[in-house]
Design a protein around this motif. Structure first.
Motif, PDB file in Angstrom:
ATOM      1  N   ARG A 171       0.821  -1.215   0.000  1.00 13.66           N
ATOM      2  CA  ARG A 171       0.000   0.000   0.000  1.00 13.66           C
ATOM      3  C   ARG A 171       0.853   1.261   0.000  1.00 13.66           C
ATOM      4  O   ARG A 171       0.477   2.276  -0.609  1.00 13.66           O
ATOM      5  N   LEU A 172       2.010   1.199   0.638  1.00 11.46           N
ATOM      6  CA  LEU A 172       2.899   2.362   0.589  1.00 11.46           C
ATOM      7  C   LEU A 172       3.512   2.528  -0.794  1.00 11.46           C
ATOM      8  O   LEU A 172       3.669   3.648  -1.295  1.00 11.46           O
ATOM      9  N   GLN A 173       3.856   1.439  -1.417  1.00  9.92           N
ATOM     10  CA  GLN A 173       4.402   1.511  -2.773  1.00  9.92           C
ATOM     11  C   GLN A 173       3.360   2.097  -3.726  1.00  9.92           C
ATOM     12  O   GLN A 173       3.679   2.942  -4.578  1.00  9.92           O
ATOM     13  N   ALA A 174       2.112   1.685  -3.560  1.00 10.41           N
ATOM     14  CA  ALA A 174       1.039   2.228  -4.393  1.00 10.41           C
ATOM     15  C   ALA A 174       0.819   3.713  -4.103  1.00 10.41           C
ATOM     16  O   ALA A 174       0.556   4.508  -5.018  1.00 10.41           O
ATOM     17  N   ALA A 175       0.918   4.104  -2.843  1.00  9.65           N
ATOM     18  CA  ALA A 175       0.751   5.520  -2.495  1.00  9.65           C
ATOM     19  C   ALA A 175       1.843   6.370  -3.136  1.00  9.65           C
ATOM     20  O   ALA A 175       1.580   7.469  -3.640  1.00  9.65           O
ATOM     21  N   ALA A 176       3.079   5.862  -3.124  1.00 15.04           N
ATOM     22  CA  ALA A 176       4.178   6.598  -3.751  1.00 15.04           C
ATOM     23  C   ALA A 176       3.953   6.746  -5.251  1.00 15.04           C
ATOM     24  O   ALA A 176       4.262   7.795  -5.837  1.00 15.04           O
ATOM     25  N   LEU A 177       3.417   5.722  -5.888  1.00 15.17           N
ATOM     26  CA  LEU A 177       3.111   5.811  -7.315  1.00 15.17           C
ATOM     27  C   LEU A 177       2.043   6.880  -7.561  1.00 15.17           C
ATOM     28  O   LEU A 177       2.122   7.636  -8.541  1.00 15.17           O
ATOM     29  N   THR A 178       1.069   6.972  -6.671  1.00 12.15           N
ATOM     30  CA  THR A 178       0.062   8.026  -6.777  1.00 12.15           C
ATOM     31  C   THR A 178       0.708   9.402  -6.700  1.00 12.15           C
ATOM     32  O   THR A 178       0.367  10.316  -7.460  1.00 12.15           O
ATOM     33  N   ALA A 179       1.658   9.561  -5.777  1.00  8.14           N
ATOM     34  CA  ALA A 179       2.351  10.846  -5.643  1.00  8.14           C
ATOM     35  C   ALA A 179       3.094  11.218  -6.917  1.00  8.14           C
ATOM     36  O   ALA A 179       3.155  12.390  -7.299  1.00  8.14           O
ATOM     37  N   LEU A 180       3.661  10.224  -7.594  1.00  8.60           N
ATOM     38  CA  LEU A 180       4.485  10.460  -8.786  1.00  8.60           C
ATOM     39  C   LEU A 180       3.668  10.624 -10.060  1.00  8.60           C
ATOM     40  O   LEU A 180       4.184  11.124 -11.063  1.00  8.60           O
ATOM     41  N   THR A 181       2.413  10.200 -10.042  1.00  4.97           N
ATOM     42  CA  THR A 181       1.593  10.231 -11.254  1.00  4.97           C
ATOM     43  C   THR A 181       1.073  11.640 -11.494  1.00  4.97           C
ATOM     44  O   THR A 181       0.466  12.250 -10.609  1.00  4.97           O
ATOM     45  N   PRO A 182       1.301  12.196 -12.691  1.00  3.17           N
ATOM     46  CA  PRO A 182       0.785  13.543 -12.957  1.00  3.17           C
ATOM     47  C   PRO A 182      -0.743  13.584 -12.834  1.00  3.17           C
ATOM     48  O   PRO A 182      -1.394  12.630 -13.223  1.00  3.17           O
ATOM     49  N   HIS A 183      -1.271  14.700 -12.277  1.00  2.68           N
ATOM     50  CA  HIS A 183      -0.495  15.780 -11.720  1.00  2.68           C
ATOM     51  C   HIS A 183       0.041  15.371 -10.349  1.00  2.68           C
ATOM     52  O   HIS A 183      -0.709  14.946  -9.484  1.00  2.68           O
ATOM     53  N   ARG A 184       1.354  15.527 -10.179  1.00  2.00           N
ATOM     54  CA  ARG A 184       2.026  15.043  -8.988  1.00  2.00           C
ATOM     55  C   ARG A 184       1.543  15.783  -7.744  1.00  2.00           C
ATOM     56  O   ARG A 184       1.035  16.898  -7.837  1.00  2.00           O
ATOM     57  N   GLY A 185       1.769  15.165  -6.595  1.00  2.00           N
ATOM     58  CA  GLY A 185       1.366  15.813  -5.361  1.00  2.00           C
ATOM     59  C   GLY A 185       1.618  14.925  -4.171  1.00  2.00           C
ATOM     60  O   GLY A 185       2.048  13.774  -4.307  1.00  2.00           O
ATOM     61  N   PRO A 186       1.361  15.436  -2.965  1.00  2.00           N
ATOM     62  CA  PRO A 186       1.688  14.701  -1.753  1.00  2.00           C
ATOM     63  C   PRO A 186       0.665  13.629  -1.412  1.00  2.00           C
ATOM     64  O   PRO A 186      -0.515  13.732  -1.756  1.00  2.00           O
ATOM     65  N   VAL A 187       1.156  12.614  -0.719  1.00  2.88           N
ATOM     66  CA  VAL A 187       0.282  11.587  -0.145  1.00  2.88           C
ATOM     67  C   VAL A 187       0.614  11.461   1.338  1.00  2.88           C
ATOM     68  O   VAL A 187       1.725  11.757   1.772  1.00  2.88           O
ATOM     69  N   PHE A 188      -0.373  11.022   2.106  1.00  2.00           N
ATOM     70  CA  PHE A 188      -0.213  10.864   3.547  1.00  2.00           C
ATOM     71  C   PHE A 188      -0.661   9.466   3.946  1.00  2.00           C
ATOM     72  O   PHE A 188      -1.733   9.019   3.528  1.00  2.00           O
ATOM     73  N   VAL A 189       0.160   8.804   4.740  1.00  2.00           N
ATOM     74  CA  VAL A 189      -0.179   7.460   5.211  1.00  2.00           C
ATOM     75  C   VAL A 189       0.051   7.392   6.715  1.00  2.00           C
ATOM     76  O   VAL A 189       1.145   7.693   7.202  1.00  2.00           O
ATOM     77  N   ASP A 190      -0.997   7.011   7.422  1.00  2.00           N
ATOM     78  CA  ASP A 190      -0.962   6.808   8.862  1.00  2.00           C
ATOM     79  C   ASP A 190      -0.575   5.381   9.200  1.00  2.00           C
ATOM     80  O   ASP A 190      -1.084   4.430   8.569  1.00  2.00           O
ATOM     81  N   THR A 208       7.507  -6.572  -4.324  1.00  2.00           N
ATOM     82  CA  THR A 208       7.431  -6.455  -5.775  1.00  2.00           C
ATOM     83  C   THR A 208       8.197  -5.233  -6.259  1.00  2.00           C
ATOM     84  O   THR A 208       8.467  -4.284  -5.502  1.00  2.00           O
ATOM     85  N   GLN A 209       8.545  -5.245  -7.518  1.00  2.00           N
ATOM     86  CA  GLN A 209       9.150  -4.063  -8.125  1.00  2.00           C
ATOM     87  C   GLN A 209       8.099  -2.973  -8.261  1.00  2.00           C
ATOM     88  O   GLN A 209       6.915  -3.244  -8.486  1.00  2.00           O
ATOM     89  N   ALA A 210       8.533  -1.740  -8.101  1.00  5.09           N
ATOM     90  CA  ALA A 210       7.612  -0.623  -8.260  1.00  5.09           C
ATOM     91  C   ALA A 210       7.126  -0.538  -9.694  1.00  5.09           C
ATOM     92  O   ALA A 210       7.899  -0.716 -10.642  1.00  5.09           O
ATOM     93  N   GLN A 211       5.847  -0.270  -9.857  1.00  6.37           N
ATOM     94  CA  GLN A 211       5.280  -0.107 -11.196  1.00  6.37           C
ATOM     95  C   GLN A 211       5.755   1.219 -11.799  1.00  6.37           C
ATOM     96  O   GLN A 211       5.964   2.203 -11.087  1.00  6.37           O
ATOM     97  N   PRO A 212       5.946   1.258 -13.101  1.00  7.27           N
ATOM     98  CA  PRO A 212       6.333   2.532 -13.728  1.00  7.27           C
ATOM     99  C   PRO A 212       5.200   3.549 -13.648  1.00  7.27           C
ATOM    100  O   PRO A 212       4.016   3.179 -13.580  1.00  7.27           O
ATOM    101  N   VAL A 213       5.577   4.812 -13.643  1.00  9.01           N
ATOM    102  CA  VAL A 213       4.566   5.867 -13.645  1.00  9.01           C
ATOM    103  C   VAL A 213       3.823   5.825 -14.974  1.00  9.01           C
ATOM    104  O   VAL A 213       4.450   5.818 -16.046  1.00  9.01           O
ATOM    105  N   PRO A 214       2.509   5.763 -14.958  1.00  4.52           N
ATOM    106  CA  PRO A 214       1.768   5.680 -16.217  1.00  4.52           C
ATOM    107  C   PRO A 214       1.930   6.945 -17.061  1.00  4.52           C
ATOM    108  O   PRO A 214       2.033   8.054 -16.536  1.00  4.52           O
ATOM    109  N   THR A 215       1.981   6.754 -18.362  1.00  8.98           N
ATOM    110  CA  THR A 215       2.092   7.873 -19.296  1.00  8.98           C
ATOM    111  C   THR A 215       0.719   8.213 -19.846  1.00  8.98           C
ATOM    112  O   THR A 215       0.015   7.337 -20.374  1.00  8.98           O
TER     113      THR A 215
END
Length: 540
Positions: free
Chosen positions: A142-161, A177-184
């Motif tokens: 779930r953290l890896q997925a959150a980081a991908l969300t942060a990197l996906t345009p339009h980029r921005g912050p994510v918060f995880v408790d 698992t390997q991190a998924q590439p940022v979607p184009t």
């Protein structure tokens, strides 16, 4: 398939390291001890601060400069709420920041544990995504997925408790698992062709390049497009330096002539906000190029609005096969306006006045800043002069608070910049009002061997408020600071060094000593309180 074992901190850090995180900014708190344990074991650098806002601002600087996630770790309750301004800044600036929050234990929720509060309702409005993870074995994915969300345009912050029992408990055999590439996001080819044709056919076109051009790694494509279509380029935010100042298509001072005379203006990678007159350029048709649908202006109907990967869009502009009007007369017109404006500024940059004019400070800085220096703005009027007089020579070297306009970014940005570039000049430009928000974090810089130069324009007032209030009401209130305060002595007491400058002729020597010092060094320049930045934009 790789499997990992460990406590919640181990899993969290492993997930973030898989997307490039290599340092952690934090202020110590017991709720997040396992994250520190994980960092120590993995050799990930821990940089601690004196106020949580600086941790998030530092993570934002890393995220913007390196175009990958920056990490801030905040303890529960006030640790998280102290970081909200940093989260909001990252949201406005499109920075892929990951903030991990400690949280009181879920198994005792409602009983009144220390700092027990639900952070999500507070942070949801200023993040792309916010969640609480309630199971240790879910932390990695779930953290890896959150980081991908942060990197996906339009980029921005994510918060995880991470509740106390989740981060302290262990899990075995978690799939890493390997991190998924940022979607184009592929742009609509018809909309791209429409925009390219408009630019090609325009008689007096202009490009305005913003921060997302840098964030989307599209600076080379921007240059190719401008050169192919022969279009003058202006820039704001981290778009500054996309074309070097000596490039024949790079402009900075001729905005009035350009925006008033253009027939087509392409605004690329920046919102149509108050910095650009809310997209009202008189008779010019507007092309708004954005990296995500969420960035399309709702208050303006552009003549064309390509949305998607900025490299793809700008490369298509560069390859435009249609007709291209001759723009040489237009370029010469703007160059004449640019040169005229610069010639008028020459005297201001050398002004020999008492008190010192802010323009003279920048005249001296222009002589000593290296081409690859990272310049950081944290203030109102004093930093507005920086935007006017300093021209970054390279992209990705200018950091300012952006459209959110939050003061207090300076020391955090300085940390992130120094860690990103150990051998470059890092120069923070700060008003004396802004100094009150974060100067205590000079101790963090000094203690952790993070030398930077801090130049304070000390006019003893809140200049951005005092002068306008006088004009509106004939008086001002709540706009005065103690004149002549020795901010350099504060820095000395915190482990750095510095000096106060009262005469223009002493600036050069002070700046030289600052850049040679190898410590956090503050040059406290007593500037003219009657000097008001000539602001013409409508902020609201």
């Amino acid at each position: 398939m790789t499997q990992i074992d460990g406590h919640g901190g181990d899993l969290a850090l492993a997930a973030l390291r898989s997307v490039g995180v290599d340092e952690m900014f934090t202020l110590s708190g017991g709720h997040v001890f396992p994250l520190y344990d994980a960092a120590k074991k993995a050799g990930v650098r821990i940089v601690d601060v004196r106020h949580e806002q600086s941790a998030v601002f530092a993570a934002e600087a890393v995220a913007k400069l390196q175009r990958r996630p920056g990490l801030a770790v905040l303890t529960a309750g006030p640790g998280v709420t102290n970081g909200v301004s940093g989260l909001t800044s990252a949201m406005f600036n499109g920075a892929p920041v990951v903030v991990l929050g400690g949280r009181a234990p879920q198994f005792r929720w409602g009983s009144g544990s220390l700092q027990e509060m639900d952070h999500l309702p507070i942070v949801q409005a200023v993040t792309k995504h916010a969640e609480t993870i309630f199971a240790t074995d879910e932390v990695y994915a779930r953290l890896q997925a959150a980081a991908l969300t942060a990197l996906t345009p339009h980029r921005g912050p994510v918060f995880v408790d991470l509740p106390l029992e989740v981060v302290f408990s262990t899990a075995d055999g978690v799939e890493a698992t390997q991190a998924q590439p940022v979607p184009t996001l592929e742009p609509d080819p018809d909309e791209v062709r429409k925009a390219a044709s408009m630019l090609g056919a325009a008689e007096r076109p202009v490009i305005i390049a913003g921060s997302d051009v840098w964030a989307g790694d599209a600076t080379a494509a921007l240059r190719e497009a401008a050169e192919a279509l022969r279009i003058p380029v202006f820039a704001n935010g981290m778009g500054r330096g996309s074309l070097p100042p000596d490039h024949p298509l790079a402009f900075a001072r001729a905005r009035k002539a350009a925006f008033g005379g253009a027939d087509v203006i392409a605004v690329i990678g920046t919102p149509l906000d108050f910095r650009l007159g809310f997209g009202d350029f008189g008779g010019a048709r507007v092309i708004h190029v954005t990296d995500a649908p969420s960035q399309k202006a709702g208050h303006v109907t552009p003549a064309a609005a390509p949305t998607g990967d900025l490299r793809l869009i700008l490369s298509a502009f560069a390859s435009h096969s249609g007709s291209v009007a001759g723009h040489e007369d237009w370029i010469e017109t703007l160059r004449a306006a640019e040169n005229k404006a610069k010639s008028k500024e020459a005297a201001a940059l050398e002004a020999d006045t008492d008190p010192i004019k802010p323009s003279r400070v920048y005249g001296e800085l222009r002589k000593v800043l290296a081409e690859d220096a990272v310049t950081i703005g944290d203030g109102g009027d004093f930093v507005s002069y920086a935007g006017k007089y300093l021209e970054p020579a390279r992209p990705g070297t200018w950091l300012d608070p952006g459209p959110y306009g939050c003061l207090g970014t300076g020391m955090g940005y300085a940390m992130g910049a120094r860690i990103t570039y150990p051998d470059r000049q890092i120069c923070v430009l700060m008003g004396d009002g802004a100094a009150g928000f974060s100067l205590m974090d000079v101790e963090s810089l000094a203690r952790q061997d993070l030398p930077v130069v801090i130049v304070v324009g000390n006019n003893g007032i809140w200049g951005l408020e005092k002068h306008p209030m006088r004009m509106m009401y004939g008086y001002d209130v709540a706009a005065d600071l103690q004149p002549g305060l020795r901010y350099d002595d504060v820095v000395k007491a915190l482990g750095g060094a510095g000096e106060t400058v009262e005469k223009p002729g002493d600036l050069a020597g002070a700046l030289g000593r600052a850049f040679e010092s190898g410590v956090p060094y503050l040059v406290n320049v007593l500037t003219d309180p009657e000097d008001a930045y000539p602001r013409s934009s409508n902020l609201a």
